[in-house]
Write a protein that holds these residues in place. Sequence first.
Motif, PDB file in Angstrom:
ATOM      1  N   SER A  78       0.818  -1.220   0.000  1.00 28.99           N
ATOM      2  CA  SER A  78       0.000   0.000   0.000  1.00 28.99           C
ATOM      3  C   SER A  78       0.847   1.264   0.000  1.00 28.99           C
ATOM      4  O   SER A  78       0.336   2.351  -0.246  1.00 28.99           O
ATOM      5  CB  SER A  78      -0.939   0.008   1.215  1.00 28.99           C
ATOM      6  N   LYS A  79       2.132   1.136   0.303  1.00 23.49           N
ATOM      7  CA  LYS A  79       3.007   2.315   0.316  1.00 23.49           C
ATOM      8  C   LYS A  79       4.473   1.887   0.207  1.00 23.49           C
ATOM      9  O   LYS A  79       4.771   0.688   0.173  1.00 23.49           O
ATOM     10  CB  LYS A  79       2.776   3.151   1.576  1.00 23.49           C
TER      11      LYS A  79
ATOM     12  N   ILE B 204       8.267   0.855  -0.401  1.00 22.21           N
ATOM     13  CA  ILE B 204       8.977  -0.052  -1.308  1.00 22.21           C
ATOM     14  C   ILE B 204       8.009  -1.047  -1.969  1.00 22.21           C
ATOM     15  O   ILE B 204       8.113  -1.332  -3.169  1.00 22.21           O
ATOM     16  CB  ILE B 204      10.093  -0.792  -0.527  1.00 22.21           C
TER      17      ILE B 204
ATOM     18  N   SER C 123      -3.786  -2.410   6.874  1.00 18.65           N
ATOM     19  CA  SER C 123      -4.905  -1.599   7.361  1.00 18.65           C
ATOM     20  C   SER C 123      -5.271  -0.388   6.505  1.00 18.65           C
ATOM     21  O   SER C 123      -6.396   0.093   6.583  1.00 18.65           O
ATOM     22  CB  SER C 123      -4.592  -1.111   8.785  1.00 18.65           C
ATOM     23  N   ASP C 124      -4.340   0.121   5.706  1.00 16.81           N
ATOM     24  CA  ASP C 124      -4.551   1.401   5.022  1.00 16.81           C
ATOM     25  C   ASP C 124      -5.294   1.203   3.682  1.00 16.81           C
ATOM     26  O   ASP C 124      -4.696   1.192   2.601  1.00 16.81           O
ATOM     27  CB  ASP C 124      -3.176   2.066   4.802  1.00 16.81           C
TER      28      ASP C 124
ATOM     29  N   ASP D 246      -3.410  -9.362   7.442  1.00 15.17           N
ATOM     30  CA  ASP D 246      -2.257  -9.221   8.329  1.00 15.17           C
ATOM     31  C   ASP D 246      -1.405 -10.488   8.174  1.00 15.17           C
ATOM     32  O   ASP D 246      -1.770 -11.557   8.663  1.00 15.17           O
ATOM     33  CB  ASP D 246      -2.770  -9.068   9.771  1.00 15.17           C
TER      34      ASP D 246
ATOM     35  N   ASN E 248       7.448  -8.374   1.332  1.00 11.99           N
ATOM     36  CA  ASN E 248       7.972  -7.030   1.611  1.00 11.99           C
ATOM     37  C   ASN E 248       7.431  -6.456   2.923  1.00 11.99           C
ATOM     38  O   ASN E 248       8.086  -5.616   3.535  1.00 11.99           O
ATOM     39  CB  ASN E 248       7.604  -6.107   0.436  1.00 11.99           C
TER      40      ASN E 248
ATOM     41  N   TYR F 102      14.991  -5.855  15.181  1.00 17.58           N
ATOM     42  CA  TYR F 102      14.809  -5.705  13.727  1.00 17.58           C
ATOM     43  C   TYR F 102      15.936  -6.441  13.000  1.00 17.58           C
ATOM     44  O   TYR F 102      15.685  -7.190  12.042  1.00 17.58           O
ATOM     45  CB  TYR F 102      14.816  -4.216  13.372  1.00 17.58           C
TER      46      TYR F 102
ATOM     47  N   LYS G 264      15.667  -9.690  10.356  1.00 21.02           N
ATOM     48  CA  LYS G 264      16.151  -9.669   8.970  1.00 21.02           C
ATOM     49  C   LYS G 264      17.294 -10.669   8.770  1.00 21.02           C
ATOM     50  O   LYS G 264      17.464 -11.209   7.664  1.00 21.02           O
ATOM     51  CB  LYS G 264      16.585  -8.251   8.584  1.00 21.02           C
TER      52      LYS G 264
ATOM     53  N   ILE H 102      16.371   3.647   2.384  1.00 22.53           N
ATOM     54  CA  ILE H 102      15.494   4.017   1.275  1.00 22.53           C
ATOM     55  C   ILE H 102      14.459   4.983   1.849  1.00 22.53           C
ATOM     56  O   ILE H 102      13.880   4.713   2.911  1.00 22.53           O
ATOM     57  CB  ILE H 102      14.763   2.772   0.694  1.00 22.53           C
TER      58      ILE H 102
ATOM     59  N   THR I 167      11.307   6.276   2.833  1.00 24.05           N
ATOM     60  CA  THR I 167       9.890   5.870   2.954  1.00 24.05           C
ATOM     61  C   THR I 167       9.365   6.341   4.310  1.00 24.05           C
ATOM     62  O   THR I 167      10.117   6.911   5.105  1.00 24.05           O
ATOM     63  CB  THR I 167       9.720   4.328   2.901  1.00 24.05           C
ATOM     64  N   THR I 168       8.090   6.023   4.581  1.00 21.64           N
ATOM     65  CA  THR I 168       7.533   6.412   5.892  1.00 21.64           C
ATOM     66  C   THR I 168       8.244   5.689   7.033  1.00 21.64           C
ATOM     67  O   THR I 168       8.219   6.153   8.169  1.00 21.64           O
ATOM     68  CB  THR I 168       6.028   6.077   5.972  1.00 21.64           C
TER      69      THR I 168
END
Length: 247
Positions: free
Chosen positions: A15-16, A18, A39-40, A64, A91, A156, A160, A189, A191-192
Amino acid sequence: MNILKGKIAVVTGASKGIGRAIAKKLAIEGALVVINYKSDDDSAMKVVNEIKHEGGYAIKYKADVSKYDKAKDLIEYTVKTFGKINILVNNAGISKVGLFTEMEEGDWDSLINTNLKGMFNTCHTAVKYMIGEKSGSIINISSIWGNVGASCEVIYSASKGGVNSFTKALAKELAPSNIRTNAISPGVIKTTMNSWLTEEEMVTLKNDIPMGRFGEQEDVANLACFLCSDESKYITGQIITLDGGLV
Ligand code: NAP
């Protein structure tokens, strides 16, 4: 060029950021793309419309992926609707920055369940269909912090790092079935996900990058498209770093 003509692709977290860029690139190259998101609804619909406006085809599917049954539904809906799944781009991901001592058990659960288990969840169902077709390409979006670890991003980084090992192992197991599995490890990168950085922090970070700038979402999308296509047909089990020389 239409190098993905006739292919059915699922992109999680599209939805946003990458994921959106990857979905748009795959669609431009002729794939029919399922836009997954958590959710968006509005942003997901916008991506679908952008793709249609550019002459491609996409649908959205809210799920989800950290929940096994929801991820299974996403893949099964895709196969039921379009008859097959050729490309799976894992992703969807979240991050949380902070001292390890300030992280809580719930942070471990949400980061691992989204970034690592989410990938297991989609693959577990998709691979069964890909094996039936004796063909498929799986791309997992990792991070340079999965390669080398980052201070204040311990969980995180662990998630990964797991993505990287999972990718290499699955590639070996699935190669005899003509299914390729690769990962992309992006650096920074825009992004948000990193919108929390102050102007000053961004300048400092850019100074650490030998190419002197952040990566663009399209840089990741172009590599993902290459890895999905037959142009990379002898590449599997690779973790490809895309970071302007940062690590
Ligand atoms: P982003 O802009 O924050 O977008 C995240 C996307 O993931 C959104 O579409 C979101 O859906 C979706 N999502 C989150 N949790 C989900 C879940 N449980 N199920 C389904 N979808 C979910 O993130 P981004 O920066 O593009 O990052 C995308 C991937 O690249 C992540 O795996 C991230 O770790 C990796 N990465 C990013 C960078 C970077 O610098 N940005 C660097 C290295 C790696 P909603 O919109 O509905 O919430």
